[in-house]
Design a protein around this motif. Structure first.
Motif, short mmCIF file in Angstrom:
data_model
loop_
_atom_site.label_atom_id
_atom_site.label_comp_id
_atom_site.label_asym_id
_atom_site.label_seq_id
_atom_site.Cartn_x
_atom_site.Cartn_y
_atom_site.Cartn_z
N LEU A 49 0.88 -1.18 0.00
CA LEU A 49 0.00 0.00 0.00
C LEU A 49 0.91 1.22 0.00
N ARG A 50 0.73 2.11 -1.00
CA ARG A 50 1.54 3.33 -1.05
C ARG A 50 0.79 4.43 -0.32
N LEU A 51 1.35 4.84 0.83
CA LEU A 51 0.71 5.84 1.70
C LEU A 51 1.57 7.09 1.74
N ASP A 52 1.04 8.22 1.27
CA ASP A 52 1.79 9.49 1.27
C ASP A 52 3.22 9.30 0.76
N GLY A 53 3.36 8.59 -0.38
CA GLY A 53 4.66 8.45 -1.03
C GLY A 53 5.53 7.32 -0.50
N LYS A 54 5.05 6.56 0.49
CA LYS A 54 5.87 5.46 1.04
C LYS A 54 5.18 4.12 0.84
N ASP A 55 5.92 3.10 0.34
CA ASP A 55 5.33 1.77 0.17
C ASP A 55 5.40 0.98 1.47
N VAL A 56 4.26 0.48 1.89
CA VAL A 56 4.22 -0.35 3.09
C VAL A 56 3.76 -1.76 2.67
N ALA A 57 4.53 -2.77 3.05
CA ALA A 57 4.17 -4.15 2.66
C ALA A 57 2.90 -4.61 3.38
N LEU A 58 2.12 -5.44 2.69
CA LEU A 58 0.94 -6.04 3.33
C LEU A 58 1.35 -7.35 4.00
N GLU A 59 0.78 -7.61 5.15
CA GLU A 59 1.07 -8.87 5.86
C GLU A 59 -0.23 -9.60 6.12
N ASP A 60 -0.09 -10.92 6.25
CA ASP A 60 -1.24 -11.73 6.65
C ASP A 60 -2.46 -11.49 5.73
N VAL A 61 -2.20 -11.44 4.42
CA VAL A 61 -3.29 -11.16 3.46
C VAL A 61 -4.15 -12.42 3.33
N LYS A 62 -5.45 -12.26 3.48
CA LYS A 62 -6.36 -13.41 3.35
C LYS A 62 -7.47 -13.04 2.37
N LEU A 63 -7.78 -13.99 1.48
CA LEU A 63 -8.89 -13.78 0.54
C LEU A 63 -9.75 -15.03 0.58
N ARG A 64 -10.98 -14.85 1.06
CA ARG A 64 -11.93 -15.98 1.04
C ARG A 64 -13.15 -15.53 0.26
N GLY A 65 -13.30 -16.03 -0.97
CA GLY A 65 -14.40 -15.56 -1.81
C GLY A 65 -14.22 -14.09 -2.08
N ASP A 66 -15.19 -13.26 -1.63
CA ASP A 66 -15.08 -11.81 -1.86
C ASP A 66 -14.59 -11.08 -0.61
N GLN A 67 -14.18 -11.82 0.44
CA GLN A 67 -13.74 -11.20 1.70
C GLN A 67 -12.22 -11.09 1.74
N LEU A 68 -11.73 -9.84 1.76
CA LEU A 68 -10.29 -9.59 1.77
C LEU A 68 -9.89 -8.98 3.11
N SER A 69 -8.77 -9.42 3.66
CA SER A 69 -8.26 -8.74 4.86
C SER A 69 -6.73 -8.76 4.83
N PHE A 70 -6.12 -7.76 5.46
CA PHE A 70 -4.66 -7.70 5.56
C PHE A 70 -4.26 -6.74 6.67
N ARG A 71 -2.97 -6.83 7.04
CA ARG A 71 -2.41 -5.87 7.99
C ARG A 71 -1.29 -5.13 7.31
N LEU A 72 -0.88 -3.99 7.87
CA LEU A 72 0.24 -3.23 7.30
C LEU A 72 1.48 -3.51 8.14
N ALA A 73 2.59 -3.83 7.44
CA ALA A 73 3.84 -4.15 8.16
C ALA A 73 4.25 -2.97 9.03
N GLY A 74 4.56 -3.24 10.26
CA GLY A 74 5.05 -2.21 11.17
C GLY A 74 3.98 -1.27 11.71
N ARG A 75 2.73 -1.51 11.36
CA ARG A 75 1.65 -0.66 11.89
C ARG A 75 0.58 -1.55 12.51
N LYS A 76 -0.27 -0.94 13.27
CA LYS A 76 -1.26 -1.77 13.97
C LYS A 76 -2.53 -1.98 13.16
#
Ligand SMILES: C[S@@+](CC[C@H](N)C(=O)[O-])C[C@H]1O[C@@H](n2cnc3c(N)ncnc32)[C@H](O)[C@@H]1O
Length: 276
Positions: free
Chosen positions: A221-248
């Protein structure tokens, strides 16, 4: 001249269509019924209920569709190439008072429109289940469950996989080993999404970049010019979830075609549009 060419081409196309229709139906497997206990397990693992529309590919004596309707309240149909089995299944549906909810058709499973299904079941030869993979992805809605008795969709990660020993299987396959695979059709999420973030996370519109191989998703995810890696990405059917590395922050969302709408940490809205 142009008209002659066009007429010629049309004839050639209709000839091809005719040739395709005349091709022998591919035998996807002999008639061997799933033991009734396996039928019950397949339907339970897929969490079949009254809102489901189930299609059994190669329905044999109809037991999977009939049980889905009778015990789990679902609707649906079975397709089968053997006349006598189609007749027997439709008679059973009538006798059991299920004919308004299920039906059986003499039809080639490879030519069956599956788009109405919320659940697909099958007990077919291993090469056949794999021949169906592209058709599943092209026709089935995200979230549709696919349950296969004994043979996996190679390269797909099952959501559930159960192995057991059943004496009933010896006369069918020569061994007691029985496998049930449950898959969930993933939404298409690959690409660059233009995302609206909560102001606390970004001042400018963000870019969500996702790579996908079926249910396996990664990205940043590019936030205000900085790329942050996605962690723990899950996709079940149409349900997507993820966390941002180093953030809560934890993101969840529902994919609806070219848009995603969801919540950060279960309370603040975020959204994304494909391309955009
Ligand atoms: C192993 S049996 C499974 C029957 C049932 N689904 C069950 O699990 O009890 C496979 C069935 O697929 C049918 N079949 C094979 N090729 C087919 C095709 N191309 N289209 C529709 N049915 C087919 C066979 O006649 C057979 O009844």
């Amino acid at each position: 001249m142009i008209r002659t060419c066009f007429a010629g081409a049309a004839l050639a196309v209709s000839g091809l269509a005719l040739a395709a229709d005349l091709q022998p139906i591919k035998d996807a497997g002999p008639y061997v019924p799933s033991p009734q206990s396996v039928v019950a397990d397949m339907l339970r693992y897929a969490d079949v209920g009254p809102n489901d529309y189930l299609i059994d590919l190669g329905s044999g004596d109809g037991r999977i569709v009939l049980t889905a309707a009778k015990v789990f309240g679902a609707r649906g149909f079975g397709v089968e190439i053997k006349d006598d089995l189609v007749k027997k299944s439709n008679e059973a549906a009538k006798n059991e008072g299920l004919a308004d909810r299920v039906k059986f058709m003499k039809q080639d499973l490879f030519k069956t429109d599956m788009s109405q299904a919320t659940v697909i079941t099958m007990y077919l030869l291993p090469d056949t289940v794999n021949l169906l993979k592209d058709k599943f992805l092209a026709e089935l809605k995200p979230g549709t469950r696919i349950v296969s008795h004994d043979y996996p969709l190679t390269g797909w990660i099952p959501e559930k996989y159960v192995q057991m020993d059943l004496e009933d299987k010896v006369q069918i396959s020569g061994v007691t080993t029985t496998l049930i695979y449950l898959y969930v059709v993933p939404a298409n999420v690959a690409g660059r999404w233009s995302a609206q973030m909560p102001p606390a996370l970004a001042k400018q519109p963000a870019t969500l970049s996702l790579k996908q191989q079926l249910t396996r998703v990664s990205g940043s995810l590019r936030l205000d010019g900085k790329d942050v890696a996605l962690e723990d990405v899950k996709l079940r059917g149409d349900q997507l979830s993820f966390r941002l590395a180093g953030r809560k922050a934890t993101f969840s969302g529902v994919v609806k075609g070219k848009s995603i709408e969801g919540l950060v940490d279960g309370k603040t809205p975020w959204s994304a549009t494909l391309g955009g």
